[in-house]
Scaffold this active site. Structure first.
Site, PDB file in Angstrom:
ATOM      1  N   ARG A 259       0.823  -1.216   0.000  1.00  0.00           N
ATOM      2  CA  ARG A 259       0.000   0.000   0.000  1.00  0.00           C
ATOM      3  C   ARG A 259       0.852   1.258   0.000  1.00  0.00           C
ATOM      4  NH1 ARG A 259      -5.331  -2.103   2.210  1.00  0.00           N
ATOM      5  NH2 ARG A 259      -6.108   0.003   2.309  1.00  0.00           N
TER       6      ARG A 259
ATOM      7  N   TYR B 166       0.659   4.023  -2.747  1.00  0.00           N
ATOM      8  CA  TYR B 166      -0.467   4.967  -2.680  1.00  0.00           C
ATOM      9  C   TYR B 166      -0.268   5.932  -1.516  1.00  0.00           C
ATOM     10  CZ  TYR B 166      -5.450   6.389  -2.343  1.00  0.00           C
ATOM     11  OH  TYR B 166      -6.643   7.085  -2.276  1.00  0.00           O
TER      12      TYR B 166
ATOM     13  N   GLU C  38       2.380   6.790   0.198  1.00  0.00           N
ATOM     14  CA  GLU C  38       3.489   7.749   0.092  1.00  0.00           C
ATOM     15  C   GLU C  38       3.259   8.742  -1.039  1.00  0.00           C
ATOM     16  OE1 GLU C  38       5.301   8.128   2.481  1.00  0.00           O
ATOM     17  OE2 GLU C  38       5.751   6.208   3.423  1.00  0.00           O
TER      18      GLU C  38
ATOM     19  N   ASN D  75     -13.162   6.370   3.330  1.00  0.00           N
ATOM     20  CA  ASN D  75     -13.907   5.469   2.425  1.00  0.00           C
ATOM     21  C   ASN D  75     -15.246   6.062   1.974  1.00  0.00           C
ATOM     22  OD1 ASN D  75     -12.071   3.840   4.176  1.00  0.00           O
ATOM     23  ND2 ASN D  75     -12.737   2.221   2.799  1.00  0.00           N
TER      24      ASN D  75
ATOM     25  N   ARG E 200     -13.002  -2.798  -4.318  1.00  0.00           N
ATOM     26  CA  ARG E 200     -13.243  -2.334  -2.952  1.00  0.00           C
ATOM     27  C   ARG E 200     -14.415  -3.105  -2.338  1.00  0.00           C
ATOM     28  NH1 ARG E 200     -12.098   4.108  -3.971  1.00  0.00           N
ATOM     29  NH2 ARG E 200     -12.719   3.581  -6.082  1.00  0.00           N
TER      30      ARG E 200
ATOM     31  N   GLY F  72      -9.601 -11.749   6.084  1.00  0.00           N
ATOM     32  CA  GLY F  72      -9.295 -11.873   7.514  1.00  0.00           C
ATOM     33  C   GLY F  72     -10.531 -12.386   8.242  1.00  0.00           C
TER      34      GLY F  72
ATOM     35  N   ARG G 260     -14.133  -0.022   9.086  1.00  0.00           N
ATOM     36  CA  ARG G 260     -14.076   1.129   8.185  1.00  0.00           C
ATOM     37  C   ARG G 260     -15.307   1.997   8.480  1.00  0.00           C
ATOM     38  NH1 ARG G 260      -9.937  -1.108   7.530  1.00  0.00           N
ATOM     39  NH2 ARG G 260      -8.738  -1.442   5.626  1.00  0.00           N
TER      40      ARG G 260
ATOM     41  N   PRO H 157      -5.296  -1.926   7.015  1.00  0.00           N
ATOM     42  CA  PRO H 157      -5.513  -1.236   8.294  1.00  0.00           C
ATOM     43  C   PRO H 157      -6.562  -1.947   9.153  1.00  0.00           C
ATOM     44  CG  PRO H 157      -5.419   0.338   6.501  1.00  0.00           C
ATOM     45  CD  PRO H 157      -5.438  -1.019   5.873  1.00  0.00           C
TER      46      PRO H 157
ATOM     47  N   ARG I  49     -10.343   2.117  11.062  1.00  0.00           N
ATOM     48  CA  ARG I  49     -10.316   3.430  10.397  1.00  0.00           C
ATOM     49  C   ARG I  49     -11.608   4.177  10.694  1.00  0.00           C
ATOM     50  NH1 ARG I  49      -9.485   3.040   4.436  1.00  0.00           N
ATOM     51  NH2 ARG I  49      -7.289   2.833   4.903  1.00  0.00           N
TER      52      ARG I  49
HETATM   53  P1  NAD Z   1     -11.298   6.378  -9.415  1.00  0.00           P
HETATM   54  O1  NAD Z   1     -10.254   5.382  -9.742  1.00  0.00           O
HETATM   55  O2  NAD Z   1     -12.729   6.042  -9.742  1.00  0.00           O
HETATM   56  O3  NAD Z   1     -10.985   7.784 -10.074  1.00  0.00           O
HETATM   57  C1  NAD Z   1      -9.689   8.267 -10.282  1.00  0.00           C
HETATM   58  C2  NAD Z   1      -9.620   8.882 -11.656  1.00  0.00           C
HETATM   59  O4  NAD Z   1      -8.295   9.396 -11.870  1.00  0.00           O
HETATM   60  C3  NAD Z   1      -9.896   7.872 -12.774  1.00  0.00           C
HETATM   61  O5  NAD Z   1     -10.859   8.380 -13.666  1.00  0.00           O
HETATM   62  C4  NAD Z   1      -8.542   7.695 -13.441  1.00  0.00           C
HETATM   63  O6  NAD Z   1      -8.633   7.336 -14.794  1.00  0.00           O
HETATM   64  C5  NAD Z   1      -7.914   9.071 -13.207  1.00  0.00           C
HETATM   65  N1  NAD Z   1      -6.445   9.072 -13.292  1.00  0.00           N
HETATM   66  C6  NAD Z   1      -5.571   8.280 -12.610  1.00  0.00           C
HETATM   67  N2  NAD Z   1      -4.301   8.567 -12.972  1.00  0.00           N
HETATM   68  C7  NAD Z   1      -4.369   9.576 -13.888  1.00  0.00           C
HETATM   69  C8  NAD Z   1      -3.415  10.305 -14.625  1.00  0.00           C
HETATM   70  N3  NAD Z   1      -2.097  10.058 -14.530  1.00  0.00           N
HETATM   71  N4  NAD Z   1      -3.841  11.279 -15.472  1.00  0.00           N
HETATM   72  C9  NAD Z   1      -5.170  11.550 -15.600  1.00  0.00           C
HETATM   73  N5  NAD Z   1      -6.131  10.878 -14.935  1.00  0.00           N
HETATM   74  C10 NAD Z   1      -5.734   9.905 -14.087  1.00  0.00           C
HETATM   75  O7  NAD Z   1     -11.148   6.692  -7.852  1.00  0.00           O
HETATM   76  P2  NAD Z   1     -12.073   7.562  -6.880  1.00  0.00           P
HETATM   77  O8  NAD Z   1     -12.570   6.666  -5.830  1.00  0.00           O
HETATM   78  O9  NAD Z   1     -13.025   8.377  -7.668  1.00  0.00           O
HETATM   79  O10 NAD Z   1     -10.977   8.522  -6.214  1.00  0.00           O
HETATM   80  C11 NAD Z   1     -10.807   9.864  -6.632  1.00  0.00           C
HETATM   81  C12 NAD Z   1      -9.799  10.555  -5.754  1.00  0.00           C
HETATM   82  O11 NAD Z   1     -10.233  10.547  -4.391  1.00  0.00           O
HETATM   83  C13 NAD Z   1      -8.423   9.892  -5.773  1.00  0.00           C
HETATM   84  O12 NAD Z   1      -7.430  10.884  -5.744  1.00  0.00           O
HETATM   85  C14 NAD Z   1      -8.408   9.091  -4.490  1.00  0.00           C
HETATM   86  O13 NAD Z   1      -7.108   8.922  -4.005  1.00  0.00           O
HETATM   87  C15 NAD Z   1      -9.255   9.958  -3.559  1.00  0.00           C
HETATM   88  N6  NAD Z   1      -9.882   9.141  -2.516  1.00  0.00           N
HETATM   89  C16 NAD Z   1     -10.938   8.332  -2.771  1.00  0.00           C
HETATM   90  C17 NAD Z   1     -11.498   7.579  -1.750  1.00  0.00           C
HETATM   91  C18 NAD Z   1     -12.698   6.703  -1.965  1.00  0.00           C
HETATM   92  O14 NAD Z   1     -13.144   6.050  -1.010  1.00  0.00           O
HETATM   93  N7  NAD Z   1     -13.302   6.634  -3.119  1.00  0.00           N
HETATM   94  C19 NAD Z   1     -10.943   7.630  -0.464  1.00  0.00           C
HETATM   95  C20 NAD Z   1      -9.825   8.428  -0.254  1.00  0.00           C
HETATM   96  C21 NAD Z   1      -9.320   9.202  -1.279  1.00  0.00           C
HETATM   97  N1  UDP Z   2     -12.400  -6.327   1.930  1.00  0.00           N
HETATM   98  C1  UDP Z   2     -12.955  -7.583   2.096  1.00  0.00           C
HETATM   99  N2  UDP Z   2     -13.428  -8.223   0.977  1.00  0.00           N
HETATM  100  C2  UDP Z   2     -13.392  -7.674  -0.259  1.00  0.00           C
HETATM  101  C3  UDP Z   2     -12.835  -6.393  -0.418  1.00  0.00           C
HETATM  102  C4  UDP Z   2     -12.349  -5.745   0.701  1.00  0.00           C
HETATM  103  O1  UDP Z   2     -13.038  -8.102   3.205  1.00  0.00           O
HETATM  104  O2  UDP Z   2     -13.861  -8.354  -1.210  1.00  0.00           O
HETATM  105  C5  UDP Z   2     -11.892  -5.632   3.123  1.00  0.00           C
HETATM  106  C6  UDP Z   2     -10.454  -5.116   3.012  1.00  0.00           C
HETATM  107  O3  UDP Z   2      -9.540  -6.120   3.392  1.00  0.00           O
HETATM  108  C7  UDP Z   2     -10.485  -3.946   3.984  1.00  0.00           C
HETATM  109  C8  UDP Z   2     -11.916  -3.428   3.891  1.00  0.00           C
HETATM  110  O4  UDP Z   2     -12.680  -4.476   3.313  1.00  0.00           O
HETATM  111  O5  UDP Z   2     -10.251  -4.406   5.287  1.00  0.00           O
HETATM  112  C9  UDP Z   2     -12.061  -2.178   3.013  1.00  0.00           C
HETATM  113  O6  UDP Z   2     -11.414  -2.464   1.808  1.00  0.00           O
HETATM  114  P1  UDP Z   2     -11.473  -1.488   0.535  1.00  0.00           P
HETATM  115  O7  UDP Z   2     -10.719  -2.174  -0.551  1.00  0.00           O
HETATM  116  O8  UDP Z   2     -12.896  -1.135   0.282  1.00  0.00           O
HETATM  117  O9  UDP Z   2     -10.750  -0.155   0.980  1.00  0.00           O
HETATM  118  P2  UDP Z   2      -9.566   0.221   2.003  1.00  0.00           P
HETATM  119  O10 UDP Z   2     -10.258   0.866   3.129  1.00  0.00           O
HETATM  120  O11 UDP Z   2      -8.837  -1.019   2.449  1.00  0.00           O
HETATM  121  O12 UDP Z   2      -8.713   1.130   1.227  1.00  0.00           O
END
Ligand code: NAD
Ligand code: UDP
Length: 308
Positions: free
Chosen positions: A142, A145, A147, A174, A186, A205, A211, A272, A275
């Protein structure tokens, strides 16, 4: 306002495009579609206030118009995705964030970084407050991501301090809802597609890890409030209602009326154990807190899934 949104074809990004367009803004969406989908934004493509540019933000970004905001969401976000694309993930958090900040500086635009609760790693402090520095294994699976986002926060803060850019850092916890890819890996999309197919739900696990899941509509509201605020320090956005993964799986089986059983599989490395966001800061400063309970959000997600 004229807004550049990187990652706009992804899950959160496409909902943010919809929201900003509905508010009368102009949105330029930059995305290389590595984990996003064109279908997430096709309904916007004939809108004169919307423009899609397929572009990898780790290479130079050239925008030929004035901008008020740069919202930098581009990055793989699902563990399955960032483990599959480790170098692209590190590059988008570092080079991509540098380029996005560069555009904001050139256009004198405000900047928002989509950071993550993963900056806290496998946290030793619970719930997580913004002043906790985290517990991250840089060289674990992980780490690519975590870092990349920690670097992204650092360079964003450096641009704020050195170049006086007005920057915001959202630590997103999340988030779930319609438009998550079925194959995104996810927990919620996995469990929903497994339950609807009457296949076993794969709980990793013992399922006692926790979460705290935030519905997309709530998250978009929080991001919008943060965008308009004058907060420059990182701020947690998420729903503090914490559940175990086993509870989540059982809820999804019950809501779908599925015949699925639960199958326990090995816990991924560095997963983790807990969370949960402390959102005191968001409540006090942004006057924001999520409204949609998990059961309600899951129902809305399921309705959309059945329609699609
Ligand atoms: P996602 O994968 O659906 O969306 C990410 C988008 O970024 C995608 O459309 C992908 O094609 C685009 N992308 C990736 N690398 C690229 C690049 N080099 N150039 C141009 N486009 C690029 O993910 P998401 O869940 O919508 O997440 C969006 C943002 O929110 C991310 O930065 C993610 O780290 C952050 N985030 C999301 C969650 C969550 O639970 N969904 C939680 C924490 C942080
Ligand atoms: N997880 C799980 N089964 C799945 C997918 C995820 O038990 O099919 C667990 C995963 O190990 C983590 C939690 O669900 O403990 C949330 O995972 P997710 O991939 O949604 O996001 P994370 O919070 O780990 O970035």
């Amino acid at each position: 306002m004229n807004i550049l949104l990187t990652g706009g074809a992804g899950f959160i990004g496409s909902h943010l495009c919809d929201f900003l367009i509905a508010k009368g803004n102009k949105v330029i969406c930059l995305d290389n579609l590595i984990t996003g989908k064109r279908e997430n934004i096709t309904h916007l493509e004939n809108n004169p206030n919307f423009r899609f540019i397929r572009h990898d933000v780790t290479t130079h970004i050239d925008i030929d118009e004035a901008l008020d905001y740069v919202l930098h969401l581009a990055s793989p976000a699902s563990p399955v995705d960032y483990i599959k694309y480790p170098i692209q993930t590190l590059k988008v958090g570092s080079l991509g964030t540098h380029n996005a900040l560069g555009v904001a500086k050139a256009k004198n635009a405000k900047f928002l970084l989509a950071s993550t609760s993963e900056v806290y790693g496998d946290p030793l402090v619970h719930p997580q407050r913004e002043d906790y520095y985290g517990n991250v294994n840089a060289v674990g699976p992980r780490g690519v991501y975590d870092e990349s986002k920690r670097f992204a926060e650092a360079i964003t803060m450096a641009y704020h301090k050195v170049h006086k850019l007005d920057t915001k850092i959202a630590r997103i916890f999340n988030t779930y809802g319609p438009r998550m890819r079925q194959s995104d890996g996810r927990a919620i999309p996995n469990f929903i597609s497994q339950a609807l197919a009457n296949e076993p739900l794969t709980v990793y696990g013992s399922g006692t890890q926790t979460r705290s899941f935030c519905y997309i509509e709530d998250m978009i509201g929080g991001l919008y409030k943060l965008m308009l605020s004058d907060v420059n320090d990182p701020i947690n956005l998420g729903n503090p209602a914490e559940v175990t993964i086993l509870y989540l799986a059982e809820q999804i089986i019950s809501l779908t009326g599925s015949k699925s059983e639960i199958k326990f599989e090995p816990l991924p490395e560095d997963d983790p154990k807990v969370r949960c966001p402390d959102i005191t800061k968001a409540k006090n400063i942004l006057k924001w807190q999520p409204d949609v309970p998990l059961k309600e959000g899951l129902k809305l997600t399921l309705q959309d899934k059945k329609r699609g």
